[in-house]
Design an enzyme around this catalytic site. Structure first.
Site, mmCIF file in Angstrom:
data_model
loop_
_atom_site.group_PDB
_atom_site.id
_atom_site.type_symbol
_atom_site.label_atom_id
_atom_site.label_comp_id
_atom_site.label_asym_id
_atom_site.label_seq_id
_atom_site.Cartn_x
_atom_site.Cartn_y
_atom_site.Cartn_z
ATOM 1 C CD GLU A 2 110.506 14.331 45.152
ATOM 2 O OE1 GLU A 2 109.626 13.724 45.704
ATOM 3 O OE2 GLU A 2 111.012 15.382 44.516
ATOM 4 C CG HIS A 58 105.300 16.168 40.714
ATOM 5 N ND1 HIS A 58 106.211 16.894 39.850
ATOM 6 C CD2 HIS A 58 105.599 16.342 42.053
ATOM 7 C CE1 HIS A 58 107.097 17.199 40.666
ATOM 8 N NE2 HIS A 58 106.512 17.264 41.997
#
Length: 656
Positions: A363, A640
């Site tokens: 990402e 995350h």
């Protein structure tokens, strides 16, 4: 294989692409800012709560009309730019390779001489992380924002954590023989005026969190913890510089005699970076170990010592020696493990692992953010691949607005690269060219000039929870593509001696976990029969110490988890994990999210994986996990938890 250092094969196409993007960018930026205006994060909501409501209304009423007017003005130019930009993408290369010549002794070329495939084995450290570096309006869907500033800060933190010396601290006593700080932690020593390391003054008490106090009562956030100023990195050396601090003692603070002197074991703190580059996503506070230049560092990472004049342990004048006679031993003999029930150490760490070799990111969609991240990471990694993926229309794939988001950094030379885009993405995931990046790196050579290589695969699977079949298809493609890549890049001719494969690792964001009942199809995939998952016992069954890697986005900015140290402490308790980690969404009606968490098994959704295999390696070698950690150093910057694994490769018959 030729590695592409520019996105286009010639300067003319590159110039046309720059012109087309110059026409498109104002419209793209304005649309992003306009959409972001309607998606405040919880951090921004808390900030606005301190101001009168009418100020927010006035600000919104003033900014939105300006954005709209400028957007309408820029639309014709963006349309012309798009007509030029779109056909150029068919000639665009699938990645950009960047190499920064490293003049230090730990450069990529020098690392190749560390291990010749004989004698003691060699360890390699891998880390994977999802950074959520999307356009700002899309990043806000995950409750993070300010993508450009986050990219710079993330790069600084990774570099600071990885450039620390690898030091292991043990405690020997009649009642405690555990590891006080695992090998992912560090020993901070003050820097002299000429930049060389000095001995840590004072004595070290037998405690799980040893305290350091430098010269003249200097705070550990000063030179002692910071090392050089921000941006000035000290060469931390290779793995050869790793050492072990063994602390002997008895109850009551009495210490045993040391085995070795400390003269040759001084530690250098190779991390720079202070408070500059902080983003609104993360307010620096006392106890924050996100950057090593913070006021204090991790309780498992900075050694605390009381300065004494006579070695009695009482506060007093500083001393340049360790009266404790703690022994610093390079590459010590076999040690007692932190977790006797496991074959390797595992922990929740406030820092990225020291001597990190390979970094796989997901990402990193925004190109400007990727460039900022690359510039920061080049302070530690010599070889980087970024802007990986395709744009526009390619074959049967749908139109791609975003690249794959994959990003790779390495201390070792990259030999071959291949990228493949998953053709079955749908809905919002179909707009990004999610796929798999395959790399072959050289990590050494034998005395017979045979190259020692390793294979690394980085991927990001389909995200929509209900699309299990799509993810399974992508895992099938991943295995097929990897087999083809290994076959096409292997060398076994007479002119090129056969290469010796040291490791084969797959990592990335798989977007499914090993506990959810909705993910049973993926949990039973054949990939997990060929590759080992250090955190997994079997389909649907995790090891007791494994925790989720997906954070509850609603609580990213809570005081309890807003710093790396705080998040580390929270995740070490079961109650904290249930409060701040994301759990599978229950389809059954009833209690709220907090009530559902109490009924769920496991420690949260672990969707970021690191897998390895011994198949296809050199027949006489074996690969074993040495350490595994969940990292909190990016608290407040992404939703995350990064995951790290240290793999030991050695000759099977020489394994002790």
């Amino acid at each position: 294989m030729v590695l592409y250092t520019t996105p286009f094969p010639n300067s003319c196409l590159s110039a046309l692409h720059s012109v087309s993007w110059a026409f498109i960018f104002p419209c793209y930026w304005l649309m992003d800012r306009l959409a972001a205006s309607f998606s405040p994060t919880t951090f921004e909501k808390r900030q606005w709560a301190d101001y009168p409501c009418y100020l927010q209304v006035l600000c919104t009423a003033f900014c939105i009309p300006i954005y709209l007017a400028l957007l309408v003005t820029s639309l014709p130019f963006a349309f012309l730019g798009f007509l030029l930009w779109c056909p150029l993408q068919s000639a665009r290369r699938p990645y950009i390779y960047s190499r920064l010549e490293d003049k230090s002794a730990a450069g990529g070329a020098a690392l190749l001489s560390e291990w010749k495939g004989t004698g003691p084995g060699q360890s390699y450290c891998f880390t994977t992380a999802n950074l959520c570096l999307l356009p700002d309006s899309l990043a806000r869907c995950n409750n993070v924002f300010n993508t450009q500033a986050r990219a710079k800060e993330i790069g600084q933190r990774i570099r600071n954590g990885a450039s620390r010396p690898q030091i292991k601290i043990y405690i020997d006593s009649p009642t405690n023989t555990s590891i006080s700080a695992a090998s992912f932690s560090s020993l901070a020593s003050p820097q002299s005026g000429d930049g060389t390391a000095r001995a840590v003054p004072g004595s070290i008490k037998r405690t799980a969190s040893v305290e350091y106090k430098g010269d003249s009562g200097r705070h550990p956030g000063d030179e002692a913890a910071n090392g050089p100023a921000s941006g000035e990195l000290v060469d931390s050396g290779s793995l050869e510089d790793a050492c072990i601090v063994r602390i002997g003692g008895e109850e009551g603070g009495r210490h045993s005699e040391a085995e070795d002197s400390v003269a040759g074991g001084q530690a250098r703190n190779g991390a720079g970076g202070g408070s500059q580059g902080q983003t609104p996503n993360h307010s620096q506070q006392d106890g924050d170990s996100g950057s090593l230049g913070s006021p204090s560092a991790s309780r498992e990472s900075l050694v605390k010592a009381r300065a004494t004049a006579d070695g009695s342990g009482e506060p007093g004048a500083t001393n340049s020696k360790l009266p404790l006679k703690a022994s610093l031993v390079k590459k010590a003999a076999p040690r007692k493990r932190r977790h006797p029930d496991e074959a390797f150490d595992h922990e929740v760490s406030a820092f990225f692992p020291a001597n990190l070799d390979f970094l796989c990111l997901q990402e990193v969609f925004d190109k400007r953010a990727a460039a900022k991240l690359k510039d920061q990471l080049h302070g530690y990694f010599e070889y980087i691949l970024y802007d990986v993926g395709i744009y526009g229309c390619h074959g049967c794939c749908s139109f791609k607005f975003l690249n794959s988001g994959l990003f790779f950094a390495s201390r070792y030379p990259i030999m071959d690269v291949a990228y493949h885009c998953y053709p079955n993405g749908r809905r919002s995931d179909g707009l990004a060219s999610k796929g798999a990046l395959f790399l072959k790196v050289q990590v050494g050579s034998t005395p017979q000039d045979q190259r020692i290589v390793g294979y690394i695969s980085c991927t990001h699977l389909h995200a929509l929870e209900e699309d299990s079949a799509i993810r399974c298809e992508q895992l099938d493609l991943l295995q097929d593509w990897l087999a083809d890549f290994r076959k096409s890049t292997s060398s076994s001719s007479t002119a090129n001696p056969e290469e010796l494969v040291a490791f084969d690792v797959i990592c990335g964001d798989f977007n499914f976990d090993n506990c959810s009942s909705d993910d049973k199809l993926e949990q039973q995939h054949s990939l997990f029969t060929r590759y080992k998952d250090p955190c997994r016992l079997g389909p649907g069954e995790e090891k007791s110490w494994a925790i989720g890697t997906l954070l509850d986005t609603d609580n990213l900015y809570d005081e309890e988890v807003c710093t790396p140290d705080n998040l580390q402490k929270v995740l070490e308790s079961e109650e904290g994990r249930r409060e701040y980690l994301a759990f599978p969404t229950s389809k059954s009606p009833g209690a709220g999210q907090k009530g559902r968490k109490d009924l769920l098994k496991g420690n949260g959704r672990r969707i970021d994986y690191m897998l390895y295999t011994e198949e296809g390696l050199c027949p006489d070698w074996k690969a074993e996990v040495e350490e595994f950690s969940f990292i909190t150093q990016l608290s407040g910057l992404t939703d995350h938890l990064p995951v790290a694994m240290r793999l030991m490769v050695s000759a099977g018959e020489e394994e002790s």
